[in-house]
Scaffold this active site. Structure first.
Site, PDB file in Angstrom:
ATOM      1  N   VAL A 113       0.858  -1.179   0.000  1.00 50.64           N
ATOM      2  CA  VAL A 113       0.000   0.000   0.000  1.00 50.64           C
ATOM      3  C   VAL A 113       0.897   1.233   0.000  1.00 50.64           C
ATOM      4  CG1 VAL A 113      -1.685   1.327   1.326  1.00 50.64           C
ATOM      5  CG2 VAL A 113      -1.907  -1.160   1.148  1.00 50.64           C
ATOM      6  N   HIS A 164       8.611  -8.829  21.640  1.00 47.46           N
ATOM      7  CA  HIS A 164       8.415  -9.621  22.850  1.00 47.46           C
ATOM      8  C   HIS A 164       8.977 -10.999  22.566  1.00 47.46           C
ATOM      9  CE1 HIS A 164       5.815 -12.445  25.056  1.00 47.46           C
ATOM     10  NE2 HIS A 164       5.053 -12.607  24.010  1.00 47.46           N
ATOM     11  N   TYR A 198       4.712 -16.858  30.222  1.00 49.22           N
ATOM     12  CA  TYR A 198       3.663 -17.835  29.938  1.00 49.22           C
ATOM     13  C   TYR A 198       4.262 -19.011  29.173  1.00 49.22           C
ATOM     14  CZ  TYR A 198       3.373 -15.639  25.293  1.00 49.22           C
ATOM     15  OH  TYR A 198       3.660 -15.136  24.048  1.00 49.22           O
ATOM     16  N   TYR A 477     -30.319  18.951  31.354  1.00 47.26           N
ATOM     17  CA  TYR A 477     -29.628  17.667  31.473  1.00 47.26           C
ATOM     18  C   TYR A 477     -30.233  16.751  30.426  1.00 47.26           C
ATOM     19  CZ  TYR A 477     -28.104  13.125  33.175  1.00 47.26           C
ATOM     20  OH  TYR A 477     -27.548  11.874  33.259  1.00 47.26           O
ATOM     21  N   ASP A 490     -24.235  11.470  28.466  1.00 45.89           N
ATOM     22  CA  ASP A 490     -25.170  12.385  29.127  1.00 45.89           C
ATOM     23  C   ASP A 490     -24.490  13.738  29.249  1.00 45.89           C
ATOM     24  OD1 ASP A 490     -23.413  11.670  31.200  1.00 45.89           O
ATOM     25  OD2 ASP A 490     -24.974  11.764  32.736  1.00 45.89           O
ATOM     26  N   GLY A 504     -21.642  20.587  28.538  1.00 44.91           N
ATOM     27  CA  GLY A 504     -20.764  19.889  29.481  1.00 44.91           C
ATOM     28  C   GLY A 504     -20.805  18.415  29.112  1.00 44.91           C
TER      29      GLY A 504
END
Ligand code: THG
Length: 761
Positions: A113, A164, A198, A477, A490, A504
């Site tokens: 790409v 890793h 692990y 509200y 909200d 807000g």
């Protein structure tokens, strides 16, 4: 994330590949070698229980039965999750590719790409080294290449590729003959988190993954050139094994699994994968190039779940599972910069298996964003915790001086070690003074959005559940819903002018959503004004005695009614005053420009001192809002919940005029819901939980805790939880807390001041 993983297991377990199965459900076993780890396994057991994943904490003998290479003498216990397993990512990709091809999908392998074609703010295709591919939707699933590919579309993708270590041992005598052609592994995946390791089986060998080394950020230019062909052992994501980093982990491995003492490390590689500032994946559409999506920093564990969610986003416009923790737009700009991403992602690598407290702050980068009151807060001994780069005081050590004056019925019982972390007895003082005198709260980090223009009112009216065409000075509200009626946020919306609103909000996701919605809308501008402004909440029964003498403007009960806003001058400082209170007391949010902030703080603080007012922090704030039953979006409710389930039906206007989500709510109401955000009180009066714990009804898991706190005004702990609707007030429930069950009771809410007499006076 658990739901993603659960679906991925289901998906991969149901796939056939010519070479064999894609998922081998050997189970998972996390072992504890320290008491702290064992306690944490109990906590993780609770998370699994809360989300419907079978799990059990088992004793050392059972650990050794499940995984016979373990020496039970070294263990204190383990967490067994039988539905976990080994995914064969390669096989799964082959199988899914075949399915997709059968339905007409076309794959262009080994194709580079080189660009993202766009026109007029929309994606039009993908440029490659073999020509352009036209497309009206592009989903970039480039994994750790995501940051570079995002740049091609001008999108900042906050992830860091890290290496890793993964090693394979030689033959392990004890495993010889156990596995055969039908399976290469039978033992559960083993995690030894205290050593950052692990383990899994590969026939008669053991594969060991290690996070015990220094973080190894990878530049994409270091990746091996594979000439376009890949195999199990040659992939651009596989870097040479750095043996020196594996010496300690190898010692730890041989200690935990004595059978490894007779073998050696035979091979290994450093594998590259993605880390992000908060560990979550990155899903979402570019804010600037419509149709360009990303789905990155996704681990195999969550792969099919994320894929399904993205498919739902593209087809239905929303996913069934709430994605706010995965949405790439959850970050503020400062959290997407290279230095921030590089530091936090590496820190997350280091801490991957650490036992972390829910409030555990990062130690760096800090002090990125400070309110104008910051120096004063420091002088008062503020204990800060960071959020989206902001430093937020959780309490003020200076208030410890008032501890001796704390009335006996405000004294909070001592907490256990875990819920006492990042907590202070001083919080009780701040709650007490707020409820009996006044508290000053720094509300600066609250996201503030200005919506302006001739179309602003109609715009907000369509996007929210509240009526917006109200008088100048009104504050509403209200909720933002999605098309299915799920709660997107909200908000408080203050109408400051005919064509000027201040919203807000709950964070950058709201900014992003409003901006996108306004993009095609003439006459609406959306601006994040959080930076450059500041806010102090002054709340408490003496709030008016504190503020009124400082101003010639009328702040009496009738002069500025509840949920009204006005501009005013306080000690000569131009401010906007909004009469509302998330802590449920008389008072105002007082907004001003950042340049006036310090002066405003000093004036209010000095005026409050003789009245017994104190500066108060987030810990008291959270306790007081829960007493009043005020929800916190993202924690208590998300897009998975409708307003009635969340107890917010009162914020939905009559359904005569259209708003987003209205149609989905037809016929839905308080009596139709099957689950409800439920208020619980803790019976013993002292056990404080922290959130995400399972709640048991008749001894069976029935839901989970969202928010919890000690209710200082009431003298017992409170918790909110998602539970089946129809549990009568007084019903006994249990909250799992580590290895015990805390008795709690369904309560009528709000617990404090249902008549609103504290606020309306
Ligand atoms: N202040 C401001 N905006 C905000 C918050 C805030 N936006 C995000 C978030 N917090 C919104 N949460 C709430 C929750 C409850 C209330 C206000 C903001 C509240 N509720 C009244 C009640 O339920 O009693 C509403 C009464 C009414 O609708 O008339 O006050 O902290 N600026």
């Amino acid at each position: 994330m658990t739901a993603f993983a659960t679906y991925t297991v289901e998906k991969l377990a149901g796939l056939d590949a010519p070479e064999g199965r894609c998922f081998n459900q050997v189970g998972g076993l996390e072992v504890a070698t320290t008491p702290q780890r064992l306690a944490d396994l109990h906590r993780r057991h609770g998370w699994a229980t809360a989300r419907g994943v079978p799990a059990a904490v088992v004793d050392p003998a059972e650990c050794a039965r499940l995984h016979p290479l373990l020496d039970p003498g070294q263990l204190l216990g383990g967490l067994h999750t039988p539905t976990d397993g080994l995914a064969s990512a390669t096989r799964a990709v082959v199988a899914l590719t075949a399915r997709a091809r059968a339905r007409g999908a076309v794959f262009h392998g080994s194709t580079r790409v080189t660009g993202i074609a766009q026109a007029g703010g929309r994606v039009t295709g993908v440029r490659t080294d073999r020509g352009d591919i036209p497309a009206d939707v592009v989903v970039c699933c480039a994994g750790f290449w995501g940051r570079e590919l995002g740049r091609l579309a001008g999108m900042r993708v906050p992830l860091l590729p890290l290496a890793h270590q993964y090693a394979r041992t030689g033959r392990v005598e004890e495993l010889v003959g156990r596995n055969g052609p039908e399976t290469e592994a039978r033992l559960p995946i083993l995690r030894h988190q205290d050593a950052d390791l692990y383990f899994r089986e590969h026939d008669d060998r053991i594969g060991i993954g290690s996070y015990a080394h220094r973080p190894m950020p990878v530049s994409l230019s270091e990746l091996p050139e594979t000439g376009g062909t890949t195999s199990e052992s040659v992939q651009p994501s596989m870097l040479p094994f750095t043996e020196e980093d594996f010496a300690g982990p190898w010692e730890d491995s041989r200690e935990l699994l004595p059978a490894l003492r007779s073998t050696k490390v035979e091979s290994g590689f450093n594998g590259v994968f993605s880390f992000t500032p908060d560990g979550g994946p990155l899903i979402g559409e570019s804010a600037d190039v419509a149709g360009f999506w990303i789905a990155e920093a996704v681990w195999v564990t969550h792969s099919a779940g994320v894929a399904r969610a993205v498919a739902q986003l593209l087809v239905d416009g929303r996913s069934e599972l709430d994605l706010h923790g995965c949405d790439v737009h959850r970050f503020d700009e400062v959290e997407t910069t290279d230095p921030f991403v590089e530091e936090t992602a590496q820190r997350n690598f280091v801490e991957i298996y650490d036992v972390l407290h829910p409030l555990e702050p990062r130690t760096s980068p800090r002090d990125l964003r400070t309110s104008p009151f910051h120096d004063r807060q420091r002088e008062l001994g503020a204990f800060f915790l960071p959020a989206h780069g902001w430093e937020r005081p959780h309490w003020y050590e200076a208030n410890a001086a008032l501890l001796p004056e704390l009335p006996p019925d405000w004294r909070a019982p001592e907490r256990d070690a875990w819920s006492g972390m990042f907590h202070s007895p001083v919080v009780a003082v701040e709650a007490w003074r707020t409820r009996t005198a006044a508290g000053l709260y720094d509300m600066t980090p609250l996201t503030r959005i200005e919506v302006a223009g001739p179309g602003a009112c109609a715009f907000l009216d369509r996007l929210t559940t509240g009526p917006m065409d109200r008088s100048v000075g009104s504050v509403t509200y209200t909720l933002m819903l999605d098309d299915a009626g799920g709660i997107r946020s909200d908000l408080t919306v203050a109408r400051l002018g005919d064509e000027l609103f201040q919203v807000g909000a709950n964070g950058n996701l709201d900014v992003d959503r409003l901006r996108r919605a306004a993009a095609g809308e003439p006459g609406v501008s959306v601006r994040d004004i959080t930076g450059g402004t500041c806010c102090i909440g002054v709340w408490g029964p003496l709030a008016r005695d504190l503020v009124q003498p400082l101003t010639g403007d009328d702040l009496s009960h009738d002069g500025l009614k509840f949920f009204r806003a006005r501009s005013a001058h306080i000690a000569g400082i131009p401010v906007t005053v909004m009469r509302l209170s998330y802590v449920g007391e008389l008072g105002w949010e007082i907004y001003t420009g950042a340049e006036y902030g310090r002066k405003l703080w000093d004036v209010l603080f000095d005026a409050g001192r003789p009245l017994g007012a104190v500066a108060a922090g987030r810990a008291a704030f959270n306790s007081l809002r829960l007493e009043k039953g005020y929800r916190s979006w993202g924690t208590d409710m998300t897009s998975e919940h409708d307003p009635y389930q969340a107890g917010l039906g009162f914020a939905v206007r009559s359904k005569e005029t259209a708003f987003v989500g209205r149609d989905a709510l037809a016929g839905v109401g308080d009596d139709t819901v099957t689950r409800r955000l439920t208020c619980l009180t803790v019976d013993d009066g002292c056990s404080v939980v922290l959130g995400q714990e399972p709640v048991l009804v008749d001894g069976e898991p029935a839901g989970y805790v969202t928010s919890a706190a000690f209710a200082h005004t009431l003298g017992f702990p409170v918790a909110y939880a998602w539970l089946p609707a129809g549990l009568p007030v007084g019903s006994p429930v249990g909250i799992r807390w580590f290895d015990r069950t805390i008795a709690a009771t369904v309560a009528a809410e709000p617990l404090l001041d249902p008549g609103m007499t504290r606020i309306r006076r």
